[in-house]
Design a protein around this motif. Sequence first.
Motif, PDB file in Angstrom:
ATOM      1  N   PRO A 212       0.822  -1.219   0.000  1.00  0.00           N
ATOM      2  CA  PRO A 212       0.000   0.000   0.000  1.00  0.00           C
ATOM      3  C   PRO A 212       0.856   1.270   0.000  1.00  0.00           C
ATOM      4  O   PRO A 212       0.373   2.341  -0.382  1.00  0.00           O
ATOM      5  CB  PRO A 212      -0.819  -0.131   1.284  1.00  0.00           C
ATOM      6  CG  PRO A 212      -0.010  -1.040   2.164  1.00  0.00           C
ATOM      7  CD  PRO A 212       0.653  -2.004   1.237  1.00  0.00           C
ATOM      8  N   TRP A 213       2.133   1.125   0.390  1.00  0.00           N
ATOM      9  CA  TRP A 213       3.030   2.278   0.444  1.00  0.00           C
ATOM     10  C   TRP A 213       3.633   2.619  -0.924  1.00  0.00           C
ATOM     11  O   TRP A 213       4.270   3.656  -1.093  1.00  0.00           O
ATOM     12  CB  TRP A 213       4.163   2.014   1.433  1.00  0.00           C
ATOM     13  CG  TRP A 213       4.711   0.606   1.384  1.00  0.00           C
ATOM     14  CD1 TRP A 213       4.333  -0.442   2.160  1.00  0.00           C
ATOM     15  CD2 TRP A 213       5.731   0.107   0.484  1.00  0.00           C
ATOM     16  NE1 TRP A 213       5.041  -1.577   1.827  1.00  0.00           N
ATOM     17  CE2 TRP A 213       5.913  -1.262   0.816  1.00  0.00           C
ATOM     18  CE3 TRP A 213       6.492   0.660  -0.510  1.00  0.00           C
ATOM     19  CZ2 TRP A 213       6.832  -2.066   0.142  1.00  0.00           C
ATOM     20  CZ3 TRP A 213       7.417  -0.125  -1.179  1.00  0.00           C
ATOM     21  CH2 TRP A 213       7.575  -1.471  -0.848  1.00  0.00           C
ATOM     22  N   TYR A 214       3.432   1.750  -1.917  1.00  0.00           N
ATOM     23  CA  TYR A 214       3.959   2.001  -3.254  1.00  0.00           C
ATOM     24  C   TYR A 214       2.846   2.577  -4.126  1.00  0.00           C
ATOM     25  O   TYR A 214       1.826   1.937  -4.358  1.00  0.00           O
ATOM     26  CB  TYR A 214       4.495   0.701  -3.861  1.00  0.00           C
ATOM     27  CG  TYR A 214       4.893   0.825  -5.320  1.00  0.00           C
ATOM     28  CD1 TYR A 214       5.990   1.596  -5.700  1.00  0.00           C
ATOM     29  CD2 TYR A 214       4.173   0.179  -6.329  1.00  0.00           C
ATOM     30  CE1 TYR A 214       6.362   1.728  -7.036  1.00  0.00           C
ATOM     31  CE2 TYR A 214       4.542   0.296  -7.668  1.00  0.00           C
ATOM     32  CZ  TYR A 214       5.630   1.073  -8.017  1.00  0.00           C
ATOM     33  OH  TYR A 214       5.994   1.199  -9.333  1.00  0.00           O
ATOM     34  N   GLN A 215       3.054   3.791  -4.628  1.00  0.00           N
ATOM     35  CA  GLN A 215       2.022   4.489  -5.388  1.00  0.00           C
ATOM     36  C   GLN A 215       2.251   4.428  -6.899  1.00  0.00           C
ATOM     37  O   GLN A 215       1.461   4.989  -7.661  1.00  0.00           O
ATOM     38  CB  GLN A 215       1.964   5.963  -4.946  1.00  0.00           C
ATOM     39  CG  GLN A 215       1.658   6.142  -3.470  1.00  0.00           C
ATOM     40  CD  GLN A 215       0.347   5.481  -3.063  1.00  0.00           C
ATOM     41  OE1 GLN A 215      -0.665   5.650  -3.734  1.00  0.00           O
ATOM     42  NE2 GLN A 215       0.374   4.733  -1.963  1.00  0.00           N
ATOM     43  N   GLY A 216       3.329   3.776  -7.348  1.00  0.00           N
ATOM     44  CA  GLY A 216       3.630   3.733  -8.770  1.00  0.00           C
ATOM     45  C   GLY A 216       2.866   2.644  -9.498  1.00  0.00           C
ATOM     46  O   GLY A 216       2.027   1.935  -8.927  1.00  0.00           O
ATOM     47  N   LEU A 217       3.163   2.486 -10.784  1.00  0.00           N
ATOM     48  CA  LEU A 217       2.513   1.491 -11.625  1.00  0.00           C
ATOM     49  C   LEU A 217       3.141   0.123 -11.438  1.00  0.00           C
ATOM     50  O   LEU A 217       4.335   0.010 -11.121  1.00  0.00           O
ATOM     51  CB  LEU A 217       2.650   1.891 -13.106  1.00  0.00           C
ATOM     52  CG  LEU A 217       1.970   3.183 -13.563  1.00  0.00           C
ATOM     53  CD1 LEU A 217       2.390   3.523 -14.982  1.00  0.00           C
ATOM     54  CD2 LEU A 217       0.454   3.050 -13.461  1.00  0.00           C
ATOM     55  N   PRO A 218       2.362  -0.960 -11.630  1.00  0.00           N
ATOM     56  CA  PRO A 218       2.985  -2.276 -11.718  1.00  0.00           C
ATOM     57  C   PRO A 218       3.878  -2.344 -12.947  1.00  0.00           C
ATOM     58  O   PRO A 218       3.793  -1.500 -13.847  1.00  0.00           O
ATOM     59  CB  PRO A 218       1.796  -3.237 -11.804  1.00  0.00           C
ATOM     60  CG  PRO A 218       0.647  -2.404 -12.269  1.00  0.00           C
ATOM     61  CD  PRO A 218       0.900  -1.024 -11.765  1.00  0.00           C
TER      62      PRO A 218
END
Length: 433
Positions: A212-218
């Motif tokens: 949840p702490w990663y806001q970038g794209l897969p």
Amino acid sequence: MNAINEQWPASGETGVLRLITAGSVDDGKSTLIGRLLLDSKGVFADQLQAIAGSKYTRAPDAQYDLALLTDGLEAEREQGITIDVAYRYFATPARKFIVADAPGHEQYTRNMVTGASTADAAVILIDASRATDGDLLPQTKRHSSLARLLGLQHIVVAVNKMDLVGWDKAVFDRIHAAYQDLAARLDIPHFHIVPLSALSGDNVVQRSERTPWYQGLPLLALLESLPLDPHQGNGQARFFVQWVIRHQGSGPDAFRGYAGQLQGGAWRVGDAVQVLPSQETAVITRLLRGDQVLDEALPGDSITVVLDRDIDVSRGDLLVDGHAQAVLRQDFEADLCWLDQQALNPARLYWLKLGSRLTQARIQAVQTRRDIHELRSVDWNGTLAMNDIGRVRLRTRDPLVLDDYETQRATGAFILIDTATNQTAAAGLVRTR
């Protein structure tokens, strides 16, 4: 199951992204490519059955050993490592992909250079469980240095095996900070970084709930969004003649044309061109792609060019814009990656192949050798052995149009061929600046 059940995107809509995966041994490169193929529906059912029944599978029950989708050599499957570059193809509704899986061992550096030479992007994997303190492995530095040397447009850092460190954001942040420092030392202007698990598929195709702490794209969405430079040059056209075509007929149906691939710039009917090395000039009267008549040819198009007058043009000649200030050189500097098991011998002549042009060359001096561990070039007056990279000075028998590799790959990249064995001895990148 169908290999790809979506429609190919329209021609020219999004293009093709050529990418290479690189990293240390057991970072999960082959598994990551297998996951991309599987989750994008790029794998046939019989391929899955084959790897499920393989005697070399290392996956737990009810799981696929996805690395076997790319590690096709018997020695690779037996040892569980990648030895040679494997190419795989898949597509999504947004883009087509050509993926090269490069080996991680230092002794296969030449294989990595070969795969990266035609790539647009590099996906460099880092095993999070082996870099918890942010200390990057030597091969991560080596492959990042090679990606920068080869001028790849995009570098994506895939922090793999995050599941083994409990998806700890602090570990990811330390790796991110360490790679930022590495990028600054290598003069890499920009990179992307993604936390993921190739084995479970988290953040590969679908966004993971575990980060949840990663806001970038897969990863896949990121690769779909990377911008591509269709020109891959400095705007000046370069056209190596590969084949002279004589079309028999009467009247306007009869012509003499020159076939090849246009690089660096666009051409239109009526444009003036110059033929090198003869320096003769002419005007384009027809552009053909197969039997299709074109008004304009774009970079990357394989075309036949018809000129307004008969001049001596042969395979290996170069057509450039008529107004271009192309410089012919015989002496130049280049970065060489030595590929042959026989070390560089300055006393010998080598064949130099630039596009479709073939001439002889002699290496006059080795000036520096790249120290991958220290991330710098050091003065060097010795030879170059297999996998070594160094700056050299060369002289060719014939004058050539040479552009700096950073600005024009078509006339900035070449290979050296051993005249005795016909083995490819080295890959070279022209440096004029």
